[in-house]
Write a protein that holds these residues in place. Structure first.
Motif, PDB file in Angstrom:
ATOM      1  N   VAL A 122       8.765   7.234   2.154  1.00  0.00           N
ATOM      2  CA  VAL A 122       9.579   8.272   1.582  1.00  0.00           C
ATOM      3  C   VAL A 122       8.520   8.572   0.512  1.00  0.00           C
ATOM      4  O   VAL A 122       8.470   7.538  -0.517  1.00  0.00           O
ATOM      5  N   ASP A 123       7.951   9.736   0.776  1.00  0.00           N
ATOM      6  CA  ASP A 123       7.051  10.236  -0.660  1.00  0.00           C
ATOM      7  C   ASP A 123       5.948   9.225  -0.793  1.00  0.00           C
ATOM      8  O   ASP A 123       5.519   8.937  -1.769  1.00  0.00           O
ATOM      9  N   GLY A 124       5.526   8.619   0.187  1.00  0.00           N
ATOM     10  CA  GLY A 124       4.316   7.629   0.149  1.00  0.00           C
ATOM     11  C   GLY A 124       4.538   6.233  -0.105  1.00  0.00           C
ATOM     12  O   GLY A 124       3.693   5.407   0.110  1.00  0.00           O
ATOM     13  N   ILE A 125       5.958   5.961  -0.364  1.00  0.00           N
ATOM     14  CA  ILE A 125       6.345   4.428  -0.718  1.00  0.00           C
ATOM     15  C   ILE A 125       6.889   3.890   0.564  1.00  0.00           C
ATOM     16  O   ILE A 125       7.719   4.817   1.196  1.00  0.00           O
TER      17      ILE A 125
ATOM     18  N   ARG B  97       0.855  -1.311   0.011  1.00  0.00           N
ATOM     19  CA  ARG B  97       0.038   0.039   0.139  1.00  0.00           C
ATOM     20  C   ARG B  97       0.705   1.041  -0.068  1.00  0.00           C
ATOM     21  O   ARG B  97       2.146   1.010   0.167  1.00  0.00           O
ATOM     22  N   THR B  98       0.164   2.424  -0.275  1.00  0.00           N
ATOM     23  CA  THR B  98       1.171   3.682  -0.202  1.00  0.00           C
ATOM     24  C   THR B  98       0.527   4.345   1.133  1.00  0.00           C
ATOM     25  O   THR B  98      -0.293   3.841   1.912  1.00  0.00           O
ATOM     26  N   TYR B  99       1.360   5.303   1.321  1.00  0.00           N
ATOM     27  CA  TYR B  99       1.267   6.187   2.821  1.00  0.00           C
ATOM     28  C   TYR B  99       1.161   7.726   2.483  1.00  0.00           C
ATOM     29  O   TYR B  99       0.996   8.185   1.298  1.00  0.00           O
ATOM     30  N   THR B 100       0.747   8.458   3.409  1.00  0.00           N
ATOM     31  CA  THR B 100       0.617   9.959   3.249  1.00  0.00           C
ATOM     32  C   THR B 100       1.996  10.312   3.745  1.00  0.00           C
ATOM     33  O   THR B 100       2.348  10.526   4.746  1.00  0.00           O
ATOM     34  N   GLY B 101       2.525  11.126   2.824  1.00  0.00           N
ATOM     35  CA  GLY B 101       3.926  11.830   3.220  1.00  0.00           C
ATOM     36  C   GLY B 101       4.863  11.044   3.392  1.00  0.00           C
ATOM     37  O   GLY B 101       5.326   9.811   2.777  1.00  0.00           O
ATOM     38  N   SER B 102       6.163  11.380   4.314  1.00  0.00           N
ATOM     39  CA  SER B 102       6.945  10.715   4.457  1.00  0.00           C
ATOM     40  C   SER B 102       7.002  10.527   6.287  1.00  0.00           C
ATOM     41  O   SER B 102       6.613  11.416   6.964  1.00  0.00           O
TER      42      SER B 102
ATOM     43  N   VAL C 232       2.463   9.553  13.976  1.00  0.00           N
ATOM     44  CA  VAL C 232       2.103   8.260  13.293  1.00  0.00           C
ATOM     45  C   VAL C 232       1.001   7.923  12.496  1.00  0.00           C
ATOM     46  O   VAL C 232       1.056   7.420  11.439  1.00  0.00           O
ATOM     47  N   ALA C 233       0.039   8.660  13.159  1.00  0.00           N
ATOM     48  CA  ALA C 233      -1.372   8.439  12.577  1.00  0.00           C
ATOM     49  C   ALA C 233      -1.538   9.039  11.168  1.00  0.00           C
ATOM     50  O   ALA C 233      -2.360   8.309  10.172  1.00  0.00           O
ATOM     51  N   PRO C 234      -0.967  10.109  10.824  1.00  0.00           N
ATOM     52  CA  PRO C 234      -1.097  10.673   9.289  1.00  0.00           C
ATOM     53  C   PRO C 234      -0.542   9.651   8.273  1.00  0.00           C
ATOM     54  O   PRO C 234      -1.132   9.667   7.014  1.00  0.00           O
ATOM     55  N   LEU C 235       0.298   8.969   8.608  1.00  0.00           N
ATOM     56  CA  LEU C 235       0.929   8.188   7.549  1.00  0.00           C
ATOM     57  C   LEU C 235      -0.118   7.071   7.117  1.00  0.00           C
ATOM     58  O   LEU C 235      -0.116   6.959   5.818  1.00  0.00           O
ATOM     59  N   PHE C 236      -0.936   6.683   7.902  1.00  0.00           N
ATOM     60  CA  PHE C 236      -1.798   5.647   7.356  1.00  0.00           C
ATOM     61  C   PHE C 236      -3.023   6.074   6.968  1.00  0.00           C
ATOM     62  O   PHE C 236      -3.978   5.391   6.319  1.00  0.00           O
TER      63      PHE C 236
END
Length: 435
Positions: free
Chosen positions: A366-369, A338-343, A419-423
């Motif tokens: 890093v940049d969503g990856i 999956r991808t993520y938000t930001g880094s 941590v929360a914003p990543l997901f």
């Protein structure tokens, strides 16, 4: 879905650990393969989910459309019939994850235990067998939709994509969405059956939480099975854009209100829209049907754009419930898909009571990856997220925030605001059907 992997799943024998556990109770676990056993299996599943006894035609049509499913039955040699006393089914499917990627998963269904054989660990044996079968096939996760919400957490399954049910007062709702474009036309149900699978494929590849719909489901949806009950009640429509391309379709039924003919009810069983214009046009058509006072629709997303298309939002009563359950098995593979938000980065300290997914992993984004490294017992190089496999499965599709589960005491995290914003995901995950 890779055909060879699907065939291998169908052919894989039952899990030896669960089989031996049940043999100690005098019960037999085995695959259900011949036609007579499959027919008995189908009747037992119908009984387990409180359906009436099926006719011979219904059994025959169900069996004809179930060749993709691997059936497991538990049998009691002391029972007066040869029908199973417990059942489960599974097949390989693809789950769409945030970012539009897909992962193979074991879709589990038809889990039932006869009331005569409860509290003997049979359900546990079946569910653990399905999970160990997924491990044997190198399948990174499992999915199911459930009748009883409290049964599956003990096996690591968690509600990952909720579903909304809408009841809309059409006389009050009004319309403030986009103006009319393209055209809506009635079509035969057979035509809907032909066009709907391709439309769903376009939509599901960008909708986290969606699955491939098994081929046999489409005839059930459209009422094109020979044994369909009241198939003529289903109405089908399509939407074409200005270039003449079909970009959306819907199925609905109408129930007349004999006390007030202007307040009949519409039940929307499927609305598939590839484009925003198709979505708006199909919903507007339904909301403006003559002699209709109420629309019911289920398995919708919890963030439907329709909420902002009706003039009076209080015209809609919305109920949200758990729907698509996910169980991660291979943590690194799932996280990297999956991808993520930001880094950012986080160390995930995961506990699994079944021992399938316990471990400690460093997720770097890093940049969503994201990339994942097994860090074992080494010192944490990032904020630590301590959680069970059930909680990791719950946050996986972005349907619930890490901060929300931390507030509920379901997990511990060093820095929830980091941590929360990543997901989190731009759109809520959804699943548009039951299986």
């Amino acid at each position: 879905m890779d055909a060879s992997a699907a065939d291998a799943h169908l052919a894989r024998d039952v899990d030896p650990i669960s089989r031996e556990r049940l043999e100690a109770q005098g019960l037999q676990m085995r695959l259900v393969t011949d036609d007579a056993d499959r027919e008995a299996f189908i009747q037992v599943v119908a009984r387990g989910f409180l359906d009436p006894e099926l006719t011979d035609e219904q059994v025959r049509e169900t069996r004809a459309r179930g060749s993709h499913r691997r059936l497991t039955g538990v049998y009691d040699p002391q029972a007066p019939t040869s029908a199973p006393v417990a059942t489960s089914a599974s097949w390989l499917s693809e789950l769409t994850v945030p970012g539009g990627g897909v992962l193979p998963g074991s879709a589990v269904s038809a889990v039932s235990v006869a009331p005569t054989h409860r509290r003997r660990g049979i359900a546990r044996a079946l569910l653990e067998a399905e999970l160990r079968s997924a491990v044997a096939g190198d399948v990174p996760l499992a999915m199911l939709t459930v009748s009883e919400a409290t049964l599956y957490g003990r096996y690591g399954f968690a509600p990952a994509a909720s579903a909304a049910t809408w009841v809309i007062d059409t006389k009050r709702a009004g319309w403030r969405g986009p103006g009319r474009s393209g055209r809506v036309d009635f079509i035969p149900r057979e035509t809907w059956r032909e066009i709907a699978p391709a439309l769903h494929e376009e939509v599901r590849q960008r909708s986290a939480g969606e699955l491939e719909i098994p081929a046999g489901h489409w005839d059930s949806f459209a009422g094109t099975r020979p044994d369909a009950k009241d198939p003529g009640k289903r109405r089908a429509i399509q939407w074409r854009d200005d270039a003449g391309r079909v970009r959306g379709a819907a199925l609905y039924t109408v129930t007349e209100n004999s006390d007030d003919w202007t307040k009949s009810r519409v039940d929307v069983s499927s609305l598939i829209a590839v484009t925003p214009a198709a979505y708006a046009a199909l919903w507007r058509f339904l909301l403006e049907l003559d002699l209709v006072g109420e629309i019911h629709a289920g398995e919708l997303a919890v963030d439907e754009p329709l909420w902002w298309m009706i003039a009076d939002q209080r015209a809609a009563t919305i109920t949200v419930r758990d729907h698509q359950y996910v169980r991660i098995i291979d943590v690194p593979r799932a996280l990297e898909a999956r991808t993520y938000t930001g880094s950012g980065d986080v160390v995930l300290d995961v506990e699994d009571s079944l021992g399938l997914s316990t471990g400690r992993w460093h997720l770097q984004v890093v940049d969503g990856i994201g990339t994942v490294e097994d860090v074992g017992d080494s010192a944490a190089a990032a904020p630590v997220l301590r959680l069970g496999i059930e909680e990791l499965s719950a946050i996986y599709l972005g349907g619930v925030s890490v901060a929300t589960l931390a507030g509920a005491g379901r997990l511990a995290v060093d820095d929830p605001d980091l941590v929360a914003p990543l997901f989190l995901t731009p759109r809520a995950p959804r699943l548009s059907f039951w299986y």
